[in-house]
Design an enzyme around this catalytic site. Structure first.
Site, PDB file in Angstrom:
ATOM      1  N   THR A 231      -0.622   1.898  -5.614  1.00 24.33           N
ATOM      2  CA  THR A 231      -1.554   2.313  -4.596  1.00 24.33           C
ATOM      3  C   THR A 231      -3.013   2.223  -4.970  1.00 24.33           C
ATOM      4  O   THR A 231      -3.225   2.441  -6.271  1.00 24.33           O
ATOM      5  CB  THR A 231      -1.220   4.073  -4.341  1.00 24.33           C
ATOM      6  OG1 THR A 231       0.056   4.110  -3.731  1.00 24.33           O
ATOM      7  CG2 THR A 231      -2.322   4.601  -3.231  1.00 24.33           C
ATOM      8  N   ARG A 258       8.892   7.628   6.823  1.00 27.53           N
ATOM      9  CA  ARG A 258       8.160   8.560   5.735  1.00 27.53           C
ATOM     10  C   ARG A 258       6.785   8.336   5.747  1.00 27.53           C
ATOM     11  O   ARG A 258       6.082   6.981   5.652  1.00 27.53           O
ATOM     12  CB  ARG A 258       8.643   8.478   4.526  1.00 27.53           C
ATOM     13  CG  ARG A 258       8.061   9.375   3.353  1.00 27.53           C
ATOM     14  CD  ARG A 258       7.337   8.481   2.645  1.00 27.53           C
ATOM     15  NE  ARG A 258       6.909   9.441   1.396  1.00 27.53           N
ATOM     16  CZ  ARG A 258       5.866   8.959   0.696  1.00 27.53           C
ATOM     17  NH1 ARG A 258       5.096   8.002   0.752  1.00 27.53           N
ATOM     18  NH2 ARG A 258       5.597   9.628  -0.481  1.00 27.53           N
ATOM     19  N   VAL A 259       5.934   9.234   5.654  1.00 24.78           N
ATOM     20  CA  VAL A 259       4.390   9.341   5.798  1.00 24.78           C
ATOM     21  C   VAL A 259       4.017  10.002   4.518  1.00 24.78           C
ATOM     22  O   VAL A 259       4.560  11.183   4.238  1.00 24.78           O
ATOM     23  CB  VAL A 259       3.764   9.583   6.891  1.00 24.78           C
ATOM     24  CG1 VAL A 259       2.115   9.306   6.582  1.00 24.78           C
ATOM     25  CG2 VAL A 259       4.113   8.651   8.104  1.00 24.78           C
ATOM     26  N   GLY A 260       3.180   9.292   3.617  1.00 30.33           N
ATOM     27  CA  GLY A 260       2.822   9.807   2.335  1.00 30.33           C
ATOM     28  C   GLY A 260       1.459  10.519   2.273  1.00 30.33           C
ATOM     29  O   GLY A 260       0.867  10.640   3.557  1.00 30.33           O
ATOM     30  N   ASP A 261       0.816  10.839   1.459  1.00 31.46           N
ATOM     31  CA  ASP A 261      -0.541  11.753   1.546  1.00 31.46           C
ATOM     32  C   ASP A 261      -1.675  10.565   1.607  1.00 31.46           C
ATOM     33  O   ASP A 261      -2.647  10.992   2.084  1.00 31.46           O
ATOM     34  CB  ASP A 261      -0.816  12.191  -0.206  1.00 31.46           C
ATOM     35  CG  ASP A 261      -0.679  11.127  -1.068  1.00 31.46           C
ATOM     36  OD1 ASP A 261       0.142  10.240  -1.195  1.00 31.46           O
ATOM     37  OD2 ASP A 261      -1.573  11.289  -1.836  1.00 31.46           O
ATOM     38  N   THR A 281      -3.700   9.083  -6.181  1.00 34.00           N
ATOM     39  CA  THR A 281      -2.433   8.416  -6.115  1.00 34.00           C
ATOM     40  C   THR A 281      -1.519   9.493  -6.987  1.00 34.00           C
ATOM     41  O   THR A 281      -1.705  10.040  -7.618  1.00 34.00           O
ATOM     42  CB  THR A 281      -2.733   7.051  -7.151  1.00 34.00           C
ATOM     43  OG1 THR A 281      -1.348   6.488  -7.244  1.00 34.00           O
ATOM     44  CG2 THR A 281      -3.428   7.152  -8.370  1.00 34.00           C
ATOM     45  N   GLY A 282      -0.172   9.400  -6.501  1.00 33.58           N
ATOM     46  CA  GLY A 282       0.815   9.897  -7.139  1.00 33.58           C
ATOM     47  C   GLY A 282       1.867  10.355  -6.013  1.00 33.58           C
ATOM     48  O   GLY A 282       1.901   9.605  -5.040  1.00 33.58           O
ATOM     49  N   GLY A 284       3.316  11.555  -3.224  1.00 32.68           N
ATOM     50  CA  GLY A 284       2.646  11.987  -1.972  1.00 32.68           C
ATOM     51  C   GLY A 284       3.095  13.248  -1.363  1.00 32.68           C
ATOM     52  O   GLY A 284       2.003  14.176  -0.819  1.00 32.68           O
TER      53      GLY A 284
HETATM   54  N1  ASP Z   1       0.721   8.402  -3.012  1.00 30.69           N
HETATM   55  C1  ASP Z   1       1.416   7.270  -2.590  1.00 30.69           C
HETATM   56  C2  ASP Z   1       2.532   7.979  -1.690  1.00 30.69           C
HETATM   57  O1  ASP Z   1       3.175   8.965  -1.851  1.00 30.69           O
HETATM   58  C3  ASP Z   1       2.308   6.715  -3.624  1.00 30.69           C
HETATM   59  C4  ASP Z   1       1.226   6.448  -4.927  1.00 30.69           C
HETATM   60  O2  ASP Z   1       0.092   6.709  -5.014  1.00 30.69           O
HETATM   61  O3  ASP Z   1       1.899   5.615  -5.506  1.00 30.69           O
HETATM   62  O4  ASP Z   1       2.857   7.344  -0.581  1.00 30.69           O
END
Ligand code: ASP
Length: 378
Positions: A231, A258-261, A281-282, A284
């Site tokens: 990301t 699916r929607v992440g952060d 990042t992480g 979500g």
């Molecule tokens: N945060 C992103 C998500 O969950 C993924 C990532 O940061 O690697 O979509």
């Protein structure tokens, strides 16, 4: 006087405890103990995601990742140098470079969802809270640079977040109505986003699922979202004015829809000139629940004396490290920059590594992929 017997005993006890400490340290996975919070002064800070690089990639292969990070810093910096260039321009330009590279999980190199499609998310935010100051897109499939689409939503629509087909139609219409924007709002056939390494990752995830359920009963089962490094995000400052942005393909094998952060303002991205700008990042789902980006900003803004490094450290290295089921650690990282140009970059012990870099006011850049610490800028 200590007797000879006592001395021998003391030496023995000391030796044994030293040996125990040494063995424990050797057993630790790399970086497990570290609470890395890099700080310094910069006008632009970027990340290219946290967690494991593809299995085929080792520290010796970090070169191409670093090259893209450097190019992103240079392009962003070039925007800041322009008389009319803003921190928002720098964030957008830096992220576009990483979106165009197949190495990062955003734009071209996005991971696949469970159904074998790429669904991308992005958001951008201006630290000056006037009129409309944030924009986002989620679940887009044909937009080459989702970060520019997010900016278009902010600047050319009455909304903040557009999803899927609606976001894509908006972009297509805008290209016709405002041809000067067309250059930034290119669309591509979904095949443009297909890369062998991401496809292999998805196939691996499918195979693991099949192993867990040999009857192959797919309905109703939750695909395990496999994480992947890549990301991308950026925070920038010019004349005390901040901006932040984040762009991603999400998590390999995520459910369709699916929607992440990353496109959620307050979760993956936030900027406020009175405190700081953040891109995360992480995993979500947890970043949304903990409203990580806004929480970092709020601590800096409302807690007297709270620095960007303290706030980032608390969220990433304390709270996320016990946020999972039964207190399990959740991997994650964040880049944070305040209006004076002081930054913090951190990723926790669960996040094995993070692609990251920064550039100073006088154009000196520093990037890191596997390194524990960001090197001095050159
Ligand atoms: N945060 C992103 C998500 O969950 C993924 C990532 O940061 O690697 O979509």
């Amino acid at each position: 006087m200590v007797s000879l017997k006592c001395w021998v005993l003391l030496m023995l006890v000391g030796g044994v405890s030293l040996l125990a400490m040494w063995t424990a340290a050797a057993d630790q996975p790399r970086n497990a103990e570290a609470r890395r919070v890099d700080t310094g002064d910069a006008v632009l800070v970027i990340h290219g995601g946290e967690y494991d690089l593809p299995e085929s990639v080792g520290p010796e292969d970090a070169g191409p990742y670093k090259q893209v990070l450097r190019k992103a810093l240079e392009e962003g910096y070039a925007e800041l140098r322009k008389e009319k260039g803003t921190s928002l321009d720098a964030v957008e330009a830096a992220i576009r470079v990483m979106e165009d590279s197949p190495l990062f999980n955003a734009g071209r190199g996005s991971v696949f969802n469970h159904d074998g499609h790429n669904e991308m998310d992005a958001s951008i935010m201006d630290g000056e809270h006037k009129d409309k100051f944030a924009g986002a897109v989620a679940g887009v499939t044909i937009i080459k640079n989702p970060i520019s689409a997010a900016r278009a939503v902010m600047e050319h629509s009455p909304h903040l977040l557009l999803t899927g087909r609606g976001a894509e139609n908006f972009v297509m219409r805008l290209k016709i109505d405002q041809p000067d924007l067309a250059r930034k709002l290119e669309v591509r056939d979904p095949r443009y986003f297909w890369t062998q390494s991401r496809w292999d990752e998805l196939k691996k995830a499918w195979a693991e699922e099949d192993q867990q359920s040999p009857q192959g009963k797919k309905e109703g089962r939750a695909p395990t979202p496999r994480r992947h490094l890549g990301t991308v995000g950026a925070v920038a400052v010019k004349n005390g004015k901040l901006a932040a942005g984040t762009s991603t393909g999400g998590m390999t094998n995520k459910w369709a829809g699916r929607v992440g952060d990353s496109p959620i303002i307050g979760a993956g991205t936030y900027a406020d000139n009175r405190a700081c700008a953040v891109s995360c990042t992480g995993w979500g789902e947890y970043f949304i629940e903990y409203a990580v980006a806004h929480e970092i900003v709020a601590r800096v803004k409302y807690r007297k004396g709270c620095t960007v490094e303290q706030a980032a450290d608390e969220l990433i290295n304390d709270e996320l490290m016990k946020a999972g089921k039964d207190g399990a650690p959740i991997e994650g990282g964040a880049i944070v920059l305040n209006p004076k140009g002081h930054f913090a970059v951190t990723f926790n012990a669960e996040a094995k590594q993070m692609n990251r870099g920064y550039i100073t006011r006088d154009g000196k850049a520093s990037v890191a992929v596997f390194e524990d610490r960001l090197p001095d800028p050159k």
